[in-house]
Design an enzyme around this catalytic site. Structure first.
Site, PDB file in Angstrom:
ATOM      1  N   CYS A  15      -6.200   2.393   5.120  1.00 55.76           N
ATOM      2  CA  CYS A  15      -6.714   1.304   5.426  1.00 55.76           C
ATOM      3  C   CYS A  15      -6.675   1.058   7.251  1.00 55.76           C
ATOM      4  CB  CYS A  15      -6.441  -0.674   5.040  1.00 55.76           C
ATOM      5  SG  CYS A  15      -4.191  -0.603   5.481  1.00 55.76           S
ATOM      6  N   CYS A  37      -2.161  -0.085   7.046  1.00 53.13           N
ATOM      7  CA  CYS A  37      -2.035   1.082   6.889  1.00 53.13           C
ATOM      8  C   CYS A  37      -2.061   2.495   7.741  1.00 53.13           C
ATOM      9  CB  CYS A  37      -2.142   2.293   5.924  1.00 53.13           C
ATOM     10  SG  CYS A  37      -1.694   1.128   4.237  1.00 53.13           S
ATOM     11  N   GLU A  70       1.005   4.163   1.826  1.00 53.22           N
ATOM     12  CA  GLU A  70       1.627   4.818   3.367  1.00 53.22           C
ATOM     13  C   GLU A  70       3.033   3.570   3.915  1.00 53.22           C
ATOM     14  OE1 GLU A  70      -3.356   5.063   3.568  1.00 53.22           O
ATOM     15  OE2 GLU A  70      -1.900   3.364   2.656  1.00 53.22           O
ATOM     16  N   HIS A  72       0.964  -1.060   0.437  1.00 51.72           N
ATOM     17  CA  HIS A  72       0.373  -0.219  -0.131  1.00 51.72           C
ATOM     18  C   HIS A  72       0.927   1.579   0.394  1.00 51.72           C
ATOM     19  CE1 HIS A  72      -4.190  -1.807   1.793  1.00 51.72           C
ATOM     20  NE2 HIS A  72      -3.610  -2.604   0.535  1.00 51.72           N
TER      21      HIS A  72
END
Length: 147
Positions: free
Chosen positions: A75, A85, A52, A50
Site C-alpha cells: 500500500c 507498507c 508487510e 498488513h
C-alpha cells in the site's frame, strides 16, 4: 528459481487467510536476506496488520538489503494516516520488492510503486500474478468506484 519459491510461500500464507481479512484482501509477505527467509507474515484477521507490517515487526531493524516478496502491491497510503507498507519497506532498508499483482483500488493503485521507486528500491511486478489475483477476486468485486 528462488523468486518463484518465495512468492509461492507468500501465496500459501495469503491463501490460509482467505475469508478472514475482510474488508482487506488476504496478502502474504516473505522477506529474504542472503538467500535465507528472515520473516514471513500474512494479513491479520479483520485486515490488520498488513502482511508487510507484520513481517517487518519481526525483524528489529534487520531488513537492510533484503528482498520482500508480496502477493499484492504494498500500500502507498493508509486510510488511518499511519505509515504505508511501501513507506515501511523503504524505512526498513529493504532493497528489492517483488510483488505479484497491482493494487486494484482506484484510490491506491500504483502509489506503492511510486513511493518505493522514488526511494531507490528495485521493484519488480507480475511474478505469479494469476495465482495472486485469484486471492483478491472478492476484494476486487467489492471495490468502490472512484468518482
Amino acid at each position: 528459481m528462488s523468486d518463484s519459491r518465495h512468492m509461492a510461500r507468500a501465496i500459501a500464507m495469503a491463501t490460509a487467510q482467505l475469508g478472514r481479512t475482510v474488508p482487506n484482501p488476504p496478502v502474504g509477505c516473505v522477506i529474504v536476506k542472503d538467500g535465507v527467509v528472515i520473516a514471513e507474515a500474512a494479513t491479520g484477521d479483520g485486515g490488520r496488520p498488513h502482511a508487510e507490517e507484520a513481517a517487518l515487526a519481526q525483524l528489529d531493524h534487520r531488513a537492510e538489503g533484503a528482498t520482500a516478496y508480496v502477493t499484492l502491491e504494498p500500500c502507498g497510503a493508509r486510510s488511518h494516516g499511519g505509515l504505508s507498507c511501501s513507506q515501511r519497506l523503504v524505512e526498513a532498508g529493504v532493497s528489492r520488492v517483488v510483488f505479484a499483482c497491482h493494487d486494484p483500488s482506484p484510490f491506491a493503485s500504483h502509489l506503492g510503486i511510486i513511493c518505493m521507486s522514488e526511494a531507490g528500491l528495485k521493484v519488480e511486478t507480475g511474478l505469479m500474478a494469476d495465482e495472486a489475483a485469484a486471492l483478491i477476486a472478492d476484494f476486487v468485486n467489492n471495490l468502490p468506484v472512484k468518482s
